[in-house]
Design an enzyme around this catalytic site. Sequence first.
Site, PDB file in Angstrom:
ATOM      1  N   PHE A  81     -28.822  72.826  -2.875  1.00 58.02           N
ATOM      2  CA  PHE A  81     -28.077  72.236  -1.763  1.00 58.02           C
ATOM      3  C   PHE A  81     -28.887  71.115  -1.122  1.00 58.02           C
ATOM      4  CE2 PHE A  81     -26.725  73.002   2.868  1.00 58.02           C
ATOM      5  CZ  PHE A  81     -25.597  72.212   2.766  1.00 58.02           C
ATOM      6  N   SER A 157     -32.921  77.372  -5.632  1.00 62.94           N
ATOM      7  CA  SER A 157     -31.889  77.775  -4.677  1.00 62.94           C
ATOM      8  C   SER A 157     -30.524  77.887  -5.364  1.00 62.94           C
ATOM      9  CB  SER A 157     -31.864  76.799  -3.505  1.00 62.94           C
ATOM     10  OG  SER A 157     -31.081  77.310  -2.442  1.00 62.94           O
ATOM     11  N   LEU A 158     -29.561  77.036  -5.023  1.00 61.92           N
ATOM     12  CA  LEU A 158     -28.272  77.055  -5.719  1.00 61.92           C
ATOM     13  C   LEU A 158     -28.441  76.762  -7.204  1.00 61.92           C
ATOM     14  CD1 LEU A 158     -25.703  75.213  -3.367  1.00 61.92           C
ATOM     15  CD2 LEU A 158     -25.936  77.667  -3.779  1.00 61.92           C
ATOM     16  N   ASP A 181     -36.578  80.908  -5.543  1.00 67.17           N
ATOM     17  CA  ASP A 181     -35.895  81.377  -4.342  1.00 67.17           C
ATOM     18  C   ASP A 181     -34.388  81.138  -4.436  1.00 67.17           C
ATOM     19  OD1 ASP A 181     -36.513  82.873  -2.023  1.00 67.17           O
ATOM     20  OD2 ASP A 181     -35.916  81.199  -0.775  1.00 67.17           O
TER      21      ASP A 181
END
Length: 453
Positions: A81, A157-158, A181
């Site tokens: 993101f 992330s995403l 993460d």
Amino acid sequence: MLKLCFFICLIYWVKSEEEQKCPQFTHLNIGDALSGTELHVQLLLYTRENHDCAEKLIEHNVAASEYLNKTKKIVFVIHGFRPTGSAPVWLGNMKKLLLSSEDINLIIVDWNRGATTVNYIAAVKNCRKVAEILKNYVDQMLVGGASLDSMHMIGVSLGAHVAGFVGQKYNGKLGRITGLDPAGPSFTREPPERRLDPTDAQFVDVIHSDIDVLGFKKPLGTIDFYPNGGMDQPGCPKTVFSGAQFFKCDHQRAVFLFLSSLKNKCDIITYPCDSYLDYKRGKCVDCDAFQPMSCPVLGYHADRWKKMLIPYSSPTKAYFDTSDKDPFCMHNYLLDITTWNKSIRRGFIKVKIMDYAGNTVESQMNSEASTFQQYKRVKILTGFHQDIEKIAKISLTFSTKNLIGPKHKLRILQMKLKYLNNPKRLQLCRYDFVLMEDTELTFKPIPCSERGT
């Protein structure tokens, strides 16, 4: 005036030519985020032959690539993101360090148009679409002779879930997925098929650094690493008054830990364990089950340990502590103490070690009080930011942290100090001594073997 106009036009023409020759990651801004962006994906290929100038892969004609060598490993880096539209701060280092570590095809998956928006849910919805587009590229590579076994997707992330969706499309035959993460919001309560999952690749390693806010708490991989328990990373701001870093520092730490593993300054050693608390209590620091390879290491070379994970039920969780800055490595010791007090004592022990030149390093105070009982062994995990190979002296300080009341003594029957990063290093011992509360005691240790321990 005519000459000036010609000169200006020439500059713009040269700049345009440079941009065409060297495609760049899409740079957007907060204005783009506020208005939202339509999804557009470009794949930027870097190799050791074109490390300074990307080649943009053609979506429906990957075979036309000048630099893609399908006989070599293909590593994809997928960002997440982007609420402000800027390029990831870690992207340049990721490219440089990956290419210097191994002769690979490095593909930066740029979906900044689609990830740049203040509407997080819109970016989440685009993850599936990005995976579909990536599958189109991968299919063409496979037709050209590439192997799924040699493909490694690194998702941030995403991006970690995007990698998972791609892996699903190949029934888990993708060589490796690394999740840095993985995003928690919108994915935490989703079933395995709607997020990253251990079955998405032959080996899935995940670093969880912000499980209480932006990251995903539960295990998602073949092995899941939880630095400092998975949250509140050392050196990150503790209050909202620190600005944007308060929100993203913990989340980004997984990326910087991974980057550190590429620098070969030190290995970040981790310990398979059921919980962070058990790890802190010294219950999981014996890696004999991993022999002859010892404990798993974090980061790019984590896959060297995948064969040793067979004895462990999946998923395997591994815990470790880090320092507050690069290269983040800690030098871990296990302090093993047997006391002979008749009364139970609860408290903390602070450790200092000193070399023969007088250089001293101090451990962090253990986060939880230990309970000392007569003839019972207590294991305390402690770490130092730097190594002292030849220890001349050890200092111990016992404290109950009670501000009022009498001072106590801790009567030590035996003390052993074991260096965990290299179990072959000689253990050090001391016998029959007393620690007075809040009073530092310094002594010269002896090799444990001298007393037959």
